[in-house]
Scaffold this motif. Structure first.
Motif, PDB file in Angstrom:
ATOM      1  N   TYR A  71       0.745   6.897   3.862  1.00  0.00           N
ATOM      2  CA  TYR A  71       0.083   5.876   3.025  1.00  0.00           C
ATOM      3  C   TYR A  71      -1.431   5.967   3.115  1.00  0.00           C
ATOM      4  O   TYR A  71      -2.155   5.623   2.175  1.00  0.00           O
ATOM      5  N   MET A  72      -1.969   6.461   4.268  1.00  0.00           N
ATOM      6  CA  MET A  72      -3.421   6.502   4.432  1.00  0.00           C
ATOM      7  C   MET A  72      -4.069   7.498   3.466  1.00  0.00           C
ATOM      8  O   MET A  72      -5.189   7.275   3.000  1.00  0.00           O
ATOM      9  N   GLY A  73      -3.360   8.581   3.162  1.00  0.00           N
ATOM     10  CA  GLY A  73      -3.897   9.537   2.190  1.00  0.00           C
ATOM     11  C   GLY A  73      -4.079   8.898   0.825  1.00  0.00           C
ATOM     12  O   GLY A  73      -5.109   9.078   0.164  1.00  0.00           O
ATOM     13  N   PHE A  74      -3.092   8.134   0.392  1.00  0.00           N
ATOM     14  CA  PHE A  74      -3.188   7.434  -0.889  1.00  0.00           C
ATOM     15  C   PHE A  74      -4.303   6.388  -0.866  1.00  0.00           C
ATOM     16  O   PHE A  74      -5.034   6.215  -1.841  1.00  0.00           O
ATOM     17  N   TYR A  75      -4.407   5.683   0.274  1.00  0.00           N
ATOM     18  CA  TYR A  75      -5.413   4.619   0.360  1.00  0.00           C
ATOM     19  C   TYR A  75      -6.824   5.191   0.299  1.00  0.00           C
ATOM     20  O   TYR A  75      -7.695   4.668  -0.386  1.00  0.00           O
ATOM     21  N   ARG A  76      -7.024   6.296   1.060  1.00  0.00           N
ATOM     22  CA  ARG A  76      -8.352   6.920   1.045  1.00  0.00           C
ATOM     23  C   ARG A  76      -8.687   7.443  -0.360  1.00  0.00           C
ATOM     24  O   ARG A  76      -9.821   7.335  -0.827  1.00  0.00           O
ATOM     25  N   ARG A  77      -7.695   8.040  -1.008  1.00  0.00           N
ATOM     26  CA  ARG A  77      -7.950   8.561  -2.352  1.00  0.00           C
ATOM     27  C   ARG A  77      -8.274   7.428  -3.325  1.00  0.00           C
ATOM     28  O   ARG A  77      -9.154   7.566  -4.191  1.00  0.00           O
ATOM     29  N   ALA A  78      -7.560   6.307  -3.206  1.00  0.00           N
ATOM     30  CA  ALA A  78      -7.844   5.144  -4.056  1.00  0.00           C
ATOM     31  C   ALA A  78      -9.276   4.650  -3.837  1.00  0.00           C
ATOM     32  O   ALA A  78      -9.971   4.258  -4.790  1.00  0.00           O
ATOM     33  N   LEU A  94      -2.924   2.580  -5.005  1.00  0.00           N
ATOM     34  CA  LEU A  94      -2.802   1.337  -4.226  1.00  0.00           C
ATOM     35  C   LEU A  94      -1.363   0.822  -4.254  1.00  0.00           C
ATOM     36  O   LEU A  94      -0.846   0.316  -3.247  1.00  0.00           O
ATOM     37  N   SER A  95      -0.738   0.961  -5.405  1.00  0.00           N
ATOM     38  CA  SER A  95       0.670   0.545  -5.505  1.00  0.00           C
ATOM     39  C   SER A  95       1.552   1.395  -4.590  1.00  0.00           C
ATOM     40  O   SER A  95       2.507   0.888  -3.973  1.00  0.00           O
ATOM     41  N   ILE A  98       1.189   0.191  -1.020  1.00  0.00           N
ATOM     42  CA  ILE A  98       1.953  -1.039  -0.770  1.00  0.00           C
ATOM     43  C   ILE A  98       3.451  -0.746  -0.687  1.00  0.00           C
ATOM     44  O   ILE A  98       4.174  -1.370   0.089  1.00  0.00           O
ATOM     45  N   GLU A  99       3.889   0.232  -1.470  1.00  0.00           N
ATOM     46  CA  GLU A  99       5.307   0.632  -1.409  1.00  0.00           C
ATOM     47  C   GLU A  99       5.637   1.220  -0.030  1.00  0.00           C
ATOM     48  O   GLU A  99       6.699   0.923   0.549  1.00  0.00           O
ATOM     49  N   LEU A 100       4.736   2.060   0.496  1.00  0.00           N
ATOM     50  CA  LEU A 100       4.960   2.701   1.787  1.00  0.00           C
ATOM     51  C   LEU A 100       4.704   1.755   2.956  1.00  0.00           C
ATOM     52  O   LEU A 100       5.343   1.871   4.011  1.00  0.00           O
ATOM     53  N   SER A 106      -5.142  -5.162   2.983  1.00  0.00           N
ATOM     54  CA  SER A 106      -6.377  -4.704   2.337  1.00  0.00           C
ATOM     55  C   SER A 106      -6.064  -4.021   1.008  1.00  0.00           C
ATOM     56  O   SER A 106      -6.741  -4.257   0.002  1.00  0.00           O
ATOM     57  N   ALA A 107      -5.017  -3.191   0.990  1.00  0.00           N
ATOM     58  CA  ALA A 107      -4.626  -2.510  -0.245  1.00  0.00           C
ATOM     59  C   ALA A 107      -4.109  -3.507  -1.278  1.00  0.00           C
ATOM     60  O   ALA A 107      -4.411  -3.419  -2.471  1.00  0.00           O
ATOM     61  N   ARG A 108      -3.339  -4.484  -0.816  1.00  0.00           N
ATOM     62  CA  ARG A 108      -2.798  -5.479  -1.741  1.00  0.00           C
ATOM     63  C   ARG A 108      -3.918  -6.342  -2.334  1.00  0.00           C
ATOM     64  O   ARG A 108      -3.895  -6.702  -3.513  1.00  0.00           O
ATOM     65  N   LEU A 109      -4.899  -6.670  -1.518  1.00  0.00           N
ATOM     66  CA  LEU A 109      -6.030  -7.469  -1.994  1.00  0.00           C
ATOM     67  C   LEU A 109      -6.839  -6.694  -3.037  1.00  0.00           C
ATOM     68  O   LEU A 109      -7.230  -7.241  -4.073  1.00  0.00           O
ATOM     69  N   GLN A 110      -7.046  -5.396  -2.755  1.00  0.00           N
ATOM     70  CA  GLN A 110      -7.777  -4.578  -3.731  1.00  0.00           C
ATOM     71  C   GLN A 110      -6.998  -4.439  -5.036  1.00  0.00           C
ATOM     72  O   GLN A 110      -7.571  -4.491  -6.114  1.00  0.00           O
ATOM     73  N   ARG A 111      -5.678  -4.278  -4.932  1.00  0.00           N
ATOM     74  CA  ARG A 111      -4.881  -4.175  -6.155  1.00  0.00           C
ATOM     75  C   ARG A 111      -4.931  -5.486  -6.940  1.00  0.00           C
ATOM     76  O   ARG A 111      -5.033  -5.479  -8.179  1.00  0.00           O
TER      77      ARG A 111
END
Length: 503
Positions: A71-78, A94-95, A98-100, A106-111
């Motif tokens: 999930y961290m790879g997706f978060y950093r890319r987002a 970001l979605s 949240i799935e992973l 933090s990701a949910r707040l940004q989304r």
């Protein structure tokens, strides 16, 4: 019972060692893979901190491709996408985070914030509420509560805006939509509703701004391109109209509204471009005919009618058809009193018709709205010609128009010279009057048949008037009066010896 040969016993003895080697190799691959992904994440993080977004993005792409469950790879890319202003690309990442990892607040707040900007208020509220239920930090809790409160207020404004729109209270709807779009910058529906309000209120520039934004925010927004094309068309901008309707057809070649509109705009555009080419070629009569065709092609849009008449006015004026140009130019100025081009062209037409005072008025009106050099020069020329007309006008003396050819001038001169020759008069007073008249006729012929002198006169300068000459008077053979004409033959060279016969 099967008996094993010594060779088989020997081979079986190696099996444990082979299995150990395979296990070690597998662990090495996994370990190497993990290290590679961590390296990409770490390098991407450093490049992001240094502001090298494109390079950071490449490393995060590699990390995501290497381990789609991290999930961290997706978060950093987002995070990089958001820094690059690519929110559309950040949202699916970001979605995925949240799935992973559903408890990653933090990701949910940004989304939630992105969804709020897109005007997806229900989905945004859901994210903010889940943040509040997931033991957030104090900062996250404060932000989620603030955004949730903002979302509730936006929901109320959306309801009011829709109600105002349905009641055709477009001004009130715009007031509410302004507040919504101030927060929900990427809300396509609100922008399209506000654009429609602006159209109904006649504020086409603002409608265009909203529709252009809507066409970018939604990838397949053919309707936005169609509306943009029709607005530009009705504003008289056929080229922009053609550009926008082509964008519509790129998205959907079978779009009925766009295809029908495209054929009309293309036809009109072709006629106008053809007319302008004719003007460039100085084929003014053909250009007038082409613009008359434009008026028949689109009689229902005032802007094209006005544009066609303005160009016809120009063609007639440049083509020295002042009498025809004046009423056409006047039609344009009745609809658009501050049309500088029409004012200039009508002023030139007035000059051709020797209506100098009217020409001066038009040039002065044009000068109020433009500091064009042609206008200043035209005004000065009109003032000189007015002053000149109050003195001596060689065209009037010979009774010819300013557009007369040399052949016409000579014909008029011969006729008048024969009529006013002093030998035709016996009475001393009549003879004296004839002498003056004859000199004027001869001077008019001299000026108007000499290209250089005629050009000076046409620009308001009398080449035979010492007062209008810079640096001294222009020498001419008639300053000596009637005596200078003794032996002069107005019909050729040699002595003046023809007879008149009266029947």
């Amino acid at each position: 019972m099967v008996t094993l040969t010594p060779l088989a016993h020997r081979l079986l003895s190696y099996v444990p060692f082979v299995l150990v080697l395979l296990d070690l190799r597998y662990e090495g691959v996994i370990c190497g893979k993990d290290n590679s992904i961590e390296q990409h994440l770490e390098m991407g993080k450093k490049l992001l901190a240094a502001g090298q977004l494109a390079d950071a993005l490449s490393h995060f792409h590699a990390a995501v491709d290497g381990d789609p469950k991290n999930y961290m790879g997706f978060y950093r890319r987002a995070t990089v996408y958001l820094a690059m202003g690519k929110s559309k690309s950040a949202l699916p990442d970001l979605s995925k985070v949240i799935e992973l990892k559903p408890d990653f607040t933090s990701a949910r707040l940004q989304r939630g914030n992105l969804l709020l900007k897109q005007g997806k208020l229900d989905e945004a509220e859901s994210d903010f509420k889940k943040v509040l239920k997931s033991s957030p930090s104090s900062r996250e809790e404060q932000e989620a509560q603030s955004q949730l409160k903002k979302s509730d207020e936006l929901q109320r404004l959306v309801t009011q805006a829709r109600s105002d729109f349905s009641r055709k209270d477009y001004s009130s709807a715009v007031t509410h939509l302004d507040k919504i779009i101030n927060t929900c910058q990427w809300d396509v529906d609100s922008r399209e509703m506000r654009a429609e309000c602006f159209i109904q209120l006649g504020e086409m520039g603002k409608a265009i701004s909203d529709l252009k934004a809507a066409s970018k925010l939604r990838n397949d927004n053919t309707q936005a391109f169609y509306k943009l094309s029709t607005i530009y068309y009705n504003l008289g901008d056929h080229e922009m109209s053609l550009n926008e309707v082509r964008e519509c057809l790129k998205l959907d070649p079978d779009h009925k509204q766009c295809f029908s509109h495209y054929k009309q705009v293309k036809k009109l555009n072709k006629q106008i471009m053809s007319a302008e080419e004719l003007i460039q070629q100085q084929r003014y009569g053909d250009a007038v005919s082409k613009y008359e065709t434009v008026m028949k092609t689109e009689p229902n849009v005032p802007q094209y009618m006005l544009h066609a008449k303005e160009r016809i006015c120009h063609c007639l004026s440049v083509d020295q058809q002042g009498a025809k140009a004046i009423p056409v130019c006047s039609e344009v100025l009745k609809s658009d009193p501050q049309n500088v081009n029409a004012l200039k062209d009508r002023a030139e037409a007035y000059l051709q018709e020797e209506q100098y005072e009217e020409a001066i008025k038009d040039f002065e009106s044009a000068k109020e709205h433009s500091d064009d050099r042609q206008i200043r020069e035209g005004l000065e020329r009109a003032q000189r010609l007015l002053k000149q007309s109050q003195k001596r006008d060689y065209y009037k003396i010979l009774g010819v128009k300013r557009t007369a050819q040399k052949k016409e001038i000579l014909k008029a001169y011969r006729k008048l010279a024969q009529q006013w020759h002093p030998d035709n008069f016996q009475d001393p007073e009549d003879k004296k009057k004839a002498e003056k008249k004859f000199i004027d006729i001869a001077q008019a012929k001299e000026v108007l048949t000499d290209p250089e002198m005629r050009s000076k006169f046409d620009h308001g300068e009398d080449p035979l008037d010492p007062e209008s000459q810079q640096g001294g008077g222009h020498h001419h053979p008639f300053h000596g009066g009637w005596e200078s004409f003794q032996g002069f033959n107005p019909f050729g060279s040699g002595p003046f010896n023809f007879k008149f016969s009266y029947n």
